[in-house]
Structure formats: C-alpha cells, structure tokens
Motif scaffolding. Structure first.
Motif, PDB file in Angstrom:
ATOM      1  N   THR A  82     -64.016  47.850  21.426  1.00  0.00           N
ATOM      2  CA  THR A  82     -64.632  46.871  20.535  1.00  0.00           C
ATOM      3  C   THR A  82     -66.030  46.536  21.037  1.00  0.00           C
ATOM      4  N   PHE A  83     -67.000  46.444  20.128  1.00  0.00           N
ATOM      5  CA  PHE A  83     -68.382  46.164  20.528  1.00  0.00           C
ATOM      6  C   PHE A  83     -68.937  44.969  19.764  1.00  0.00           C
ATOM      7  N   LEU A  84     -70.004  44.404  20.322  1.00  0.00           N
ATOM      8  CA  LEU A  84     -70.833  43.397  19.667  1.00  0.00           C
ATOM      9  C   LEU A  84     -72.276  43.843  19.799  1.00  0.00           C
ATOM     10  N   LEU A  85     -72.980  43.974  18.681  1.00  0.00           N
ATOM     11  CA  LEU A  85     -74.396  44.333  18.668  1.00  0.00           C
ATOM     12  C   LEU A  85     -75.202  43.175  18.107  1.00  0.00           C
ATOM     13  N   ARG A  86     -76.376  42.940  18.672  1.00  0.00           N
ATOM     14  CA  ARG A  86     -77.326  41.979  18.108  1.00  0.00           C
ATOM     15  C   ARG A  86     -78.512  42.762  17.566  1.00  0.00           C
ATOM     16  N   LEU A  87     -78.744  42.656  16.259  1.00  0.00           N
ATOM     17  CA  LEU A  87     -79.800  43.399  15.579  1.00  0.00           C
ATOM     18  C   LEU A  87     -80.863  42.442  15.063  1.00  0.00           C
ATOM     19  N   HIS A  88     -82.067  42.994  14.884  1.00  0.00           N
ATOM     20  CA  HIS A  88     -83.176  42.168  14.404  1.00  0.00           C
ATOM     21  C   HIS A  88     -83.902  42.903  13.281  1.00  0.00           C
ATOM     22  N   PRO A  89     -83.760  42.443  12.032  1.00  0.00           N
ATOM     23  CA  PRO A  89     -84.427  43.119  10.918  1.00  0.00           C
ATOM     24  C   PRO A  89     -85.881  42.692  10.766  1.00  0.00           C
ATOM     25  N   SER A  90     -86.722  43.627  10.339  1.00  0.00           N
ATOM     26  CA  SER A  90     -88.098  43.332   9.955  1.00  0.00           C
ATOM     27  C   SER A  90     -88.292  43.873   8.545  1.00  0.00           C
ATOM     28  N   SER A  91     -89.509  43.844   8.040  1.00  0.00           N
ATOM     29  CA  SER A  91     -89.756  44.328   6.685  1.00  0.00           C
ATOM     30  C   SER A  91     -89.685  45.848   6.582  1.00  0.00           C
ATOM     31  N   THR A  92     -89.667  46.534   7.732  1.00  0.00           N
ATOM     32  CA  THR A  92     -89.683  47.997   7.702  1.00  0.00           C
ATOM     33  C   THR A  92     -88.498  48.646   8.415  1.00  0.00           C
ATOM     34  N   ALA A  93     -87.768  47.914   9.236  1.00  0.00           N
ATOM     35  CA  ALA A  93     -86.701  48.545  10.019  1.00  0.00           C
ATOM     36  C   ALA A  93     -85.717  47.490  10.515  1.00  0.00           C
ATOM     37  N   ILE A  94     -84.609  47.975  11.081  1.00  0.00           N
ATOM     38  CA  ILE A  94     -83.654  47.123  11.783  1.00  0.00           C
ATOM     39  C   ILE A  94     -83.574  47.627  13.212  1.00  0.00           C
ATOM     40  N   SER A  95     -83.970  46.804  14.158  1.00  0.00           N
ATOM     41  CA  SER A  95     -83.943  47.209  15.564  1.00  0.00           C
ATOM     42  C   SER A  95     -82.743  46.587  16.271  1.00  0.00           C
ATOM     43  N   GLN A  96     -82.355  47.176  17.383  1.00  0.00           N
ATOM     44  CA  GLN A  96     -81.246  46.648  18.185  1.00  0.00           C
ATOM     45  C   GLN A  96     -81.794  45.923  19.389  1.00  0.00           C
ATOM     46  N   ASP A  97     -81.412  44.654  19.537  1.00  0.00           N
ATOM     47  CA  ASP A  97     -81.836  43.869  20.688  1.00  0.00           C
ATOM     48  C   ASP A  97     -80.942  44.134  21.905  1.00  0.00           C
ATOM     49  N   TRP A  98     -79.636  44.125  21.686  1.00  0.00           N
ATOM     50  CA  TRP A  98     -78.706  44.388  22.778  1.00  0.00           C
ATOM     51  C   TRP A  98     -77.322  44.709  22.214  1.00  0.00           C
ATOM     52  N   GLY A  99     -76.469  45.218  23.089  1.00  0.00           N
ATOM     53  CA  GLY A  99     -75.089  45.501  22.727  1.00  0.00           C
ATOM     54  C   GLY A  99     -74.187  45.290  23.928  1.00  0.00           C
ATOM     55  N   VAL A 100     -72.974  44.806  23.689  1.00  0.00           N
ATOM     56  CA  VAL A 100     -72.001  44.605  24.769  1.00  0.00           C
ATOM     57  C   VAL A 100     -70.648  45.138  24.315  1.00  0.00           C
ATOM     58  N   THR A 101     -69.837  45.562  25.272  1.00  0.00           N
ATOM     59  CA  THR A 101     -68.478  46.013  25.004  1.00  0.00           C
ATOM     60  C   THR A 101     -67.511  44.863  25.235  1.00  0.00           C
ATOM     61  N   LEU A 102     -66.598  44.654  24.284  1.00  0.00           N
ATOM     62  CA  LEU A 102     -65.626  43.571  24.378  1.00  0.00           C
ATOM     63  C   LEU A 102     -64.271  44.092  24.824  1.00  0.00           C
ATOM     64  N   GLY A 103     -64.303  45.243  25.464  1.00  0.00           N
ATOM     65  CA  GLY A 103     -63.156  45.921  26.031  1.00  0.00           C
ATOM     66  C   GLY A 103     -61.777  45.543  25.566  1.00  0.00           C
ATOM     67  N   PRO A 104     -61.163  44.475  26.121  1.00  0.00           N
ATOM     68  CA  PRO A 104     -59.745  44.232  25.866  1.00  0.00           C
ATOM     69  C   PRO A 104     -59.432  43.597  24.518  1.00  0.00           C
TER      70      PRO A 104
END
Length: 558
Positions: free
Chosen positions: A435-457
């Motif tokens: 299981t994962f959690l991603l934090r994304l940041h949209p702009s007018s031209t793209a969606i970038s990834q700020d960070w991601g973590v694994t929620l393992g159990p």
C-alpha cells in the motif's frame, strides 16, 4: 486511441462582471481647513522638556491656540475654533518621559488563541518591564496549543477542552460506513439500516430502505435521516443545497444495479439516476452539480445514448444540479480499463485508475503500456476548457501501480493511495502488493510528485483517506500483520488511524477501537479535526466518554 466523449459536453463559459466603485465613502466630503491659532509652547517638565503644543484644529475661523504651559510642564490649552469646532491645541503633558510600566516589575502574558488559556497544556507566562519603563520583554514560560496527539488520550494538546475525542455516538441498528463534513462543520453519515433503529427520535427499519443518509450537527446532535433503496458505496456533501450526493449498490447479488441519489437540505429527495448494472464507484460535488466515476463491461446509457464497452471500460460523467447529463467520457481500450475515484478541486476533475491498453486522454500524448504491463494514471480534466494534465506510472509484468483513491489536500495538493508491486514511483522494492501514499502537486501544465511513502502493513482495500483543507494527511486502515509505527506496535486486524505531515513524515498513529473493530470511514474538517465511523466488537475509548460496543461515529481533536 482517443478519449471518446458522448457529451452533452457544452463547455461552460464563465464571465466575470467587475464591480466599480463610484466613490470612496467620505472623500467627497473633504474640504481644505482654515488655519487655527498656534498652540502655546509647553514649559519645562520635571523629567524632561514637554512636547511642543499642537496646532489648533481647522474648522471655520478658528481662534488663537492655547496659552503657554507653566513651569511645571502643564499642558497649554488651545482655544476652541470659531465658526467650526476646533480641537484642543494644547501641548503634551511634560514629566514622566512616556513611561509605560514600573521598571523591573512582572506581568502575566499569553499569546495563544482566545479561549485556550487554562485548558489542556496551555498556560500563561510572565514578561518583565525593562529598566527604562518604556516596554516589556518577551513572554517567558507560556505553553501554547500543539497538534493533538491521539496516541496519548489523556492529554489535551490543542487546548480545545477535549483530550482527543470531542463527541461520540453509538448506534444499535444503524451501521455507518461513510462520512463527509460540510463547510460549517455538520457531519454527513451513510450506511445500512438494521431491524430496529432510532435516529433523532424516530424509528426506522430495513423495511424503510436498505441504506440511509443522515446529518449530525457540528456539536453532535442528530438532525435528520433519509432511508435510501440500496447500500451506499460513496458519499459527498452538496454545498449548493446543503444536501448530499450518494451512490448506491441496489438489488441482490447477481442482479445488482447502480443508483445516484441527490438529496436536498433536510434530506429531501431531489432526483436519482439508475443504471441496470453495478457501475458507479465514486462521487464528488462540482460547481455545476455532481461528477461520478465508475466502470462497465455491459452496455449503459448515462443519458446521451447507449455505450457499448470495448473491453472493460472506465467512465466519468457530470450531471447538473437538476440531474441533467452535461457530459460523459470513457477510458476505453480493447483491454481492461478502470476509473477508481474522482475529486473536484481548483477547477479540475481529477480521476485515478489503471489501463492495460494504449490511450490518449486528450492532450495528444497517448499513454502506452510496456510489454505485458499496465499504466497507472492520475489525470486532471478542466471543467471549463483548457489542457488536460496528467501523471502516469508505467511498468512491465508485475511492476505496476494501481491508484485507488484520490483526495484534495491543502495548498492545491492531491493525495493518492493505492497499491503497487516491484519498484515504481521511487517506492521501495517489494515482491508482494504494498500500500502506498503519494503526494502530488498539479500545475497548469503537469502533475508533479512531491513525495511517496509505503504503508506496508495496511490492507490497501481497507484504506480510507481524508478530503480536507489541511496540509497533512490522515489515513484509516486495517493492519495485515503485526507491525510498528513510530516505535509503537499495531496488531494484525487492528484498525489504525495514521497522520503524515506535509513533507511525508510520519506524525502519529492510534488504534481505533479494539482488535476486530472495523473503522470504515473518515472525514476531516478544515480545522484538522476528524470524524470516524465504523463498528467495534466491544467498548473502547478516545479520551472522551467511553464508546459502547457496536456501530459508532466519533469526532476527534486535531
């Protein structure tokens, strides 16, 4: 393959009428003042020279300003203006030198929010008058509000008067599984009705409807309940009517259908849309009405003619506040395509899913899975025209990422949860579903990834996420194995509440209920307070009154 749209998709043009100010109140009354007489000079003060006398205020034909101050530094008094009302033109008081406080004396101080002093950890400090007597130093020793740590239920860190739980309700034959909150703090809850339920003084049973949608006030009072003819699978607040949108699974297994139901203020039924197959998966209110997403492998008609699926197709549709279809679009390849969740934020419809076929989302840049693999996608489609923005995660074979749920976070961010295998998106390599959690940041031209973590159990199928205005992320899920978070254990099959800060760092966790409890839904208020719903097999505690065994709804501190 291009995005197929069967639209009544008339782009909604918006116009802004700019208001103009005809005048600034009072400026048209300004007139040059007539000169009054000069104020008298102040005499020498005991502790220093008195300030120069002020000029008499202008107003009509003013008289001469006041007499000189005496030797003691007393203030000279300016005479009143003649035709108009002149202000006192006197000199300032001599002596004292502007002293504000007694040198070296101490005074209590508190800089926290009003109403928090003396509650929980919050207490006043002291500040000391300086040697000149013209000001105070810093406030020393005060204790200010902090983030509420629900892992320590006997402490009120945010000083709101509650240790962690604010209020709770236990139900006998109402089983809540979904929750959402309004902008003014009311709580919506949806679930199923048992044989003998009571809410707001009224009795209900399954004969009234398989499911229900209800509202509870910000303070915990039961307001209204509306039975609905199916099992709720997603819920959204409707800000335009102070009502709710809910999607239902209707009918018996093997003969299931889908329904979208719109409720107005007080739970009044407004309109509904039914499909002959179990298609709807998620719902989100939009400025125009409501957006729904889902998937089909049989023909459906969303309101603009029958659509025959190519393989297993995903879809999006927006309906007006009156239930009229505005547009519908399909993610459709000859292989399997899923649209799992949708959220509306900042003028975009953001949706997440996964496809095994080559597909163009409308930006002229088709996604193409690698051999034997799939593409996980996060796509933003503007509600009022403009370029599509997206982020894709492509892998081969077992290397995949499946985004399941998306939430709107603070500062224009998006949070996405799902599961993956192998190594993708910078997440640790794993040979099993993680299981994962991603934090994304949209702009007018793209969606970038700020960070991601694994929620393992955490079981990815059980994870629910807040849709909130804060910058941190709260998650609710059930542990697949015994594990440790932040140095503290959680046990297999325990439901757990987790918080991560805006940088993706673990903040705290708390067991929800006892082992075997099913914490099924979560929502967040803009203040950071949380609402949880579920069922516990025995009594448990969140720092307020103990919660009886059975179905529950709890509002917690920050």
């Amino acid at each position: 393959m291009s995005l197929r749209s069967r639209c009544a998709f008339a782009l909604l043009a918006s116009s802004c009428a700019l208001a103009s100010c005809s005048q600034v109140l009072g400026l048209d009354e300004f007139r040059p003042a007539l000169t009054g007489g000069a104020g008298g000079a102040a005499g020498a003060g005991a502790a220093g020279a008195g300030a120069a006398g002020g000029a008499g205020a202008a107003a009509g034909a003013g008289a001469t300003g006041g007499a000189s101050g005496g030797a003691t530094g007393g203030a000279g008094t300016g005479a009143l203006g003649g035709a108009g009302v002149g202000a006192v033109g006197g000199g300032a008081v001599g002596g004292g030198g502007g002293q504000l406080c007694e040198p070296n004396t101490k005074q209590g101080c508190y800089s926290g929010p009003t109403g928090t002093q003396g509650k929980g950890i919050c207490s006043a400090g002291e500040r000391t008058c300086n040697a000149l007597g013209d000001g105070y130093g810093e406030c020393v020793g005060e204790s200010l509000p902090a983030v509420e740590d629900c892992s320590a239920s006997d402490v009120d860190e945010n000083c709101d008067g509650y240790e962690c739980g604010i209020w709770s309700r236990a139900f006998s034959d109402l089983r809540p599984t979904l929750t959402a909150v309004t902008a003014t703090g009311e709580v919506l809850v949806a679930g199923t009705i048992g044989a003998n339920a009571t809410f707001a003084g009224k009795a209900y049973s399954a004969a009234d409807g398989v499911g229900f949608v209800a509202e509870i006030s910000a303070g915990g009072a039961e307001a209204w309940l509306t039975p609905v003819p199916g099992t709720p699978i997603d819920l959204a607040w409707d800000p335009s009517t102070h009502g709710a949108y809910v999607v239902l699974r209707v009918g018996l297994v093997g003969f299931e259908r889908s329904a979208l139901v719109a409720l107005g203020a007080g739970g009044v039924d407004r309109w509904s849309k039914e499909l002959p197959v179990p298609s709807f998966r998620s719902v989100a209110a939009s400025p125009n009405g409501v957006v729904v997403s889902g998937g089909i492998d049989e023909p459906i008609d969303l309101g603009d003619g029958e659509h025959e699926p190519v393989g297993a197709d995903g879809f999006l549709a927006e309906y007006s506040a009156q239930g009229v279809l505005l547009w519908s679009e399909y993610v459709a390849t000859a292989k399997e395509d899923y649209v799992n969740d949708v959220v509306v934020s900042d003028g975009y419809v953001f949706f997440v899913g996964r496809t095994w076929g080559a597909f163009d989302f409308g930006d002229g840049d088709p996604v193409t899975p690698l051999l034997g693999g799939s593409v996980g996608f996060v796509v933003g489609r503007p509600l009022s025209g403009g370029p599509v923005i997206k982020r894709v995660y492509s892998g081969t074979g077992k290397q995949f990422l499946q985004p399941l749920r998306i939430g709107r976070e603070g500062q224009g961010g998006l949070s996405v949860v799902g599961y993956y295998q192998e190594e993708i998106a910078g997440l640790p390599r794993s040979v099993s579903d993680q299981t994962f959690l991603l934090r994304l940041h949209p702009s007018s031209t793209a969606i970038s990834q700020d960070w991601g973590v694994t929620l393992g159990p955490l079981d990815w199928n059980s994870v629910r996420m807040t849709d909130q205005d804060g910058v941190d992320v709260a998650l609710l899920g059930k542990a697949l194995t015994d594990a440790t978070f932040g140095g503290s254990p959680i046990l297999w099959e325990e439901s757990v509440l987790l918080r991560f800060d805006s940088g993706g760092q673990y903040s705290w966790h708390r067991q929800v209920g006892v082992k075997g409890a099913d914490a099924a839904g979560i929502a967040s208020l803009g203040s950071g307070e949380l609402v949880l719903v579920g069922t516990s097999p025995s009594q448990w505690d969140v720092g307020s009154d103990p919660i009886a065994a059975g179905p529950f709804i709890v509002k917690t501190g920050k």
